[in-house]
Design an enzyme around this catalytic site. Structure first.
Site, PDB file in Angstrom:
ATOM      1  N   SER A   1       0.823  -1.227   0.044  1.00 32.02           N
ATOM      2  CA  SER A   1       0.060  -0.001  -0.155  1.00 32.02           C
ATOM      3  C   SER A   1       0.872   1.221   0.052  1.00 32.02           C
ATOM      4  O   SER A   1       1.833   1.281  -0.726  1.00 32.02           O
ATOM      5  CB  SER A   1      -0.936   0.048   0.974  1.00 32.02           C
ATOM      6  OG  SER A   1      -2.004   0.791   0.936  1.00 32.02           O
TER       7      SER A   1
ATOM      8  N   HIS B   1      -7.769  -5.692   0.131  1.00 30.95           N
ATOM      9  CA  HIS B   1      -6.601  -4.835   0.264  1.00 30.95           C
ATOM     10  C   HIS B   1      -5.687  -5.361   1.410  1.00 30.95           C
ATOM     11  O   HIS B   1      -5.996  -5.120   2.624  1.00 30.95           O
ATOM     12  CB  HIS B   1      -6.719  -3.401   0.583  1.00 30.95           C
ATOM     13  CG  HIS B   1      -5.727  -2.414   0.903  1.00 30.95           C
ATOM     14  ND1 HIS B   1      -5.058  -2.101  -0.529  1.00 30.95           N
ATOM     15  CD2 HIS B   1      -5.194  -1.776   1.592  1.00 30.95           C
ATOM     16  CE1 HIS B   1      -4.042  -1.268  -0.090  1.00 30.95           C
ATOM     17  NE2 HIS B   1      -4.172  -0.946   1.222  1.00 30.95           N
TER      18      HIS B   1
HETATM   19  C1  GTR Z   1      -5.311   4.532   2.062  1.00 32.93           C
HETATM   20  C2  GTR Z   1      -4.936   5.145   0.967  1.00 32.93           C
HETATM   21  C3  GTR Z   1      -4.054   4.406  -0.130  1.00 32.93           C
HETATM   22  C4  GTR Z   1      -3.146   3.229   0.516  1.00 32.93           C
HETATM   23  C5  GTR Z   1      -3.722   2.930   1.876  1.00 32.93           C
HETATM   24  C6  GTR Z   1      -2.643   1.996   2.931  1.00 32.93           C
HETATM   25  O1  GTR Z   1      -6.147   5.071   2.796  1.00 32.93           O
HETATM   26  O2  GTR Z   1      -5.711   5.973   0.319  1.00 32.93           O
HETATM   27  O3  GTR Z   1      -3.289   5.051  -1.137  1.00 32.93           O
HETATM   28  O4  GTR Z   1      -1.872   3.643   0.386  1.00 32.93           O
HETATM   29  O5  GTR Z   1      -4.358   3.692   2.686  1.00 32.93           O
HETATM   30  O6  GTR Z   1      -1.489   2.614   2.600  1.00 32.93           O
HETATM   31  O7  GTR Z   1      -3.344   1.285   3.572  1.00 32.93           O
END
Ligand code: GTR
Length: 689
Positions: free
Chosen positions: A528, A670
């Site tokens: 991420s 995610h």
């Molecule tokens: C989210 C962000 C993403 C990603 C994520 C993370 O809130 O919008 O770009 O980086 O965090 O780092 O888990």
């Protein structure tokens, strides 16, 4: 142009034949004469005929054109009969003709017009004092000559683009909102005081500008571009027909479905509310998840140098183009980090053998940046390894102790800042918990899997280098490097991500001295935001032998111009500290970016690169990540490696690999899981073993 003409001609003829053959009455024919200027050229001369034809109507459209013509001049012309116009006409068959040096009385008598429209020139459109007595005199002249007309319209024109370089923009303080509001007031007054129907193109364009397509309706700041023209014509159609244009099947060339949808909605909403902007969804802040609504975009040319020369071989790439692109990303996105310090004081905090049930040896090392500023490295290597091992190096989100249940891992101390923001998962302040539980993130670091594959694991906590919130760069490593009197990074100086990437390089500096890890075989990886970081670290520091980006998404591996899921604007708003100040101008302005993310990936070439996405992580745009990897492949090809060109995106659960670039789409949300790690290990085995 020729083909367009023919197409229009045939469409007209076909429509006629069809209606005659069906024995029906001739289709509804409406004769419309606009008395205008270049803004009526934009609005009525294209698209309007075709939109009506799609709805089964025939519009004969005349436009009396003089560039920039005001109501005053139209009134004089009407009264004097000056042959000052270019009379432009779209006939019943869709064919366009132009007759120069034409007088208004000629055009007025040329057809049995049903509808006649008036408009003010754009510099004066928001100035009600400029309308009279001219509008009154013009209407009187026209009405006297055209008894056939039953409808009179006022064509409300639009405000200029926000950044228009029009010499008349100062009339409105160079402010689009002021110009729009002025036009609304003046056009309402004109329409109401003369009982004219309003054609609210100004509001339709403003409605369109309020969507995620933004202020992209003009070609030079004031004349409409393709989508602007379509929006204006759709508005005319709504007013003329009294029907809703949404669902009309005519499509101008080069517009995407998304643009058409926004334009139709903008027009329909304006017809409903002619003097105010309507929210019909598709707002700039709304998140688009539909492939069909992605704006048309063109990626910058990766293999063309700033001086226009083409990059045909790896020498040119290495000597020129790579450096150009790196400098752009550095200046415009991540920000310049300080050079590697000549030396940093390091301190072995702890070491143990046979930990993790006998699987690993452990070392914990503190790297000091300045007094009371340090980061703690946690290093696991396979137990009893006789030679330095290859390793995965990655930052962790919540402290070294969060990646494992191993009681021997020191609790990260510098988390007070992060704690204030309560971002630890499962943290219960009521129970007095002040930091992530030991092992809270263990599923993201499957140590057994990695160590038993023969790799070491090296990690540190992001907050040790820079806390992950907008603290004005006061609490992280930035302050250590401020010059005298400096309190904030310059617009082209490092944000948090560049600082974290810098930290990864400092970890590698240390590993070069550490006997347990082979620093020439270190894969840098991150998930991420830390995946974005791993990419920038890999681009910035060629010592990283392999680069892995897991679900890095927007501003990581995903193409920004797709504008799907998270966007540059959203990320800049939510995380203003991640990128340098120069990057802020690209929010909602992706077309102006001098690069896109495929070029960031290319900076890793010819080293091996792994990009991974998760199927339920649409926020990070898996497809955009895959497409970027495919595009970036062109640089690996310069080195004679295959790359992903021509490879199809895998289904969820699938992986594709073309030697030095690999991609997979894990099923699920995610996250970074053992599935991801297994693929990274298999990939790394080809290069680091
Ligand atoms: C989210 C962000 C993403 C990603 C994520 C993370 O809130 O919008 O770009 O980086 O965090 O780092 O888990």
């Amino acid at each position: 142009m020729q083909t367009m003409k023919f197409r229009r001609f045939f469409a007209g003829v076909l429509l006629l034949l069809f209606t005659l053959a069906a024995g029906a009455q001739a289709p509804d024919t409406l004769r419309i004469l606009s008395i205008g200027n270049s803004f009526s050229v934009d609005a009525v001369e294209q698209n309007l005929y075709e939109i009506a034809a799609d709805a089964g109507a025939v519009y004969i459209i005349g436009n009396m054109y003089i560039g920039g013509c005001s109501l005053e001049r139209h009134a004089y012309n009407a009264e004097s009969g000056a042959a000052a116009y270019s009379y432009r006409k779209v006939g019943a068959d869709g064919v366009r003709t132009v007759r120069d040096h034409t007088a208004l009385p000629y055009a007025l008598a040329d057809e049995k017009w049903d509808v006649i429209s008036f408009q003010q020139s754009s510099p004066l459109s928001g100035n009600p004092y400029s309308y009279e007595p001219w509008l009154t005199r013009l209407i009187a002249c026209v009405k006297a000559r055209v008894p056939s007309a039953s409808r009179y319209l006022f064509h409300q024109t639009w405000a200029y683009a926000k950044d228009a370089l029009n010499p008349n923009f100062p009339n409105y303080g160079c402010d689009q909102a002021v110009m729009y509001a002025s036009i609304m007031e003046a056009s309402r007054w004109a329409a109401e005081s003369h009982a004219l129907e309003i054609v609210p193109c100004g509001t339709a364009i403003q409605n369109y500008r309020a969507t995620w397509y933004r202020d992209n309706a003009t070609r030079d700041g004031y004349h409409l571009n393709l989508v602007g023209r379509y929006t204006a014509a759709a508005t005319w159609y709504c007013v003329l027909s009294g029907k809703d244009v949404r669902g009309n099947a005519y499509r101008p060339e080069h517009l995407t479905e998304g643009q058409v949808k926004a334009a139709q909605a903008a027009a329909a909403a304006a017809a409903e509310s002619p003097y105010e902007v309507t929210d019909f969804g598709m707002r700039t802040n709304d998140v688009n998840y539909e492939e069909a609504l992605i704006p048309a975009y063109r990626l910058p040319e990766m293999l063309r140098c700033a001086d226009g020369t083409k990059v045909q071989g790896k020498a040119r790439w290495e000597e020129k183009r790579r450096a150009e692109l790196y400098a752009l990303f550095e200046r415009e996105m991540f920000g310049r980090a300080p050079a590697a310090p000549p030396s940093l004081h390091t301190e072995l905090l702890e070491s143990a053998t046979g930990v993790l049930g006998g699987l690993a040896d452990r070392r914990q090392v503190r790297i000091h940046f300045a007094k009371n500023r340090y980061m703690d490295l946690l290093i696991y290597t396979p137990a009893g390894a006789e030679k330095p091992v290859p390793a995965f190096l990655g930052i962790n989100f919540y402290g070294n102790h969060s990646i494992t249940d191993d009681e021997g891992v020191l609790m990260t101390e510098q988390d007070a800042l992060q704690r204030r923001y309560g971002v630890y998962p499962g943290l219960d302040r009521n129970k007095g918990e002040s930091r992530a539980a030991r092992g809270a993130q263990a599923s993201r670091w499957p140590l057994e899997l990695i160590l038993s594959a023969g790799y070491g694991v090296v990690t540190f906590y992001r907050g040790d280098v820079d806390p992950d919130f907008d603290d004005g760069f006061r609490n992280g490593v930035h302050g250590v490097y401020y010059r005298e009197g400096q309190h904030y990074p310059k617009p082209d100086e490092w944000g948090a991500i560049a600082a974290w990437a810098w930290g990864l390089s400092r970890a590698l500096d240390y590993l070069e001295k550490d006997p347990s890890v082979d620093a020439s075989r270190v894969a840098v990886l991150g998930h991420s935001r830390l995946g974005k970081t791993a990419l920038w670290a890999g681009a910035s520091d060629a010592r990283f032998a392999l680069v892995i980006s897991n679900d890095s998404g927007c501003c990581g591996a995903a193409l920004s111009r797709r504008g799907i899921g998270e966007t540059v604007e959203i990320i800049n708003r939510s995380f203003p500290h991640w990128f340098c100040a120069n990057f802020k101008k690209y929010g909602g302005n992706e077309d102006k970016m001098p690069f896109d993310q495929h070029e960031l990936l290319a900076l890793v070439a010819p080293r091996p690169l792994y990009i991974a996405s998760a199927s339920a992580d649409q926020w990070a745009d898996p497809k955009g990540e895959f497409l970027a990897a495919v595009e970036a492949s062109k640089v690996w090809q310069l080195y004679g490696y295959r790359g992903l060109k021509g490879v199809k995106m895998p289904e969820a659960g699938g992986a594709v690999s073309a030697g030095r670039i690999a991609y997979h789409l894990r099923e699920g949300k995610h996250d970074i899981t053992a599935f991801d790690w297994q693929h990274y290990i298999d990939f790394a085995d080809n290069f680091l073993k």
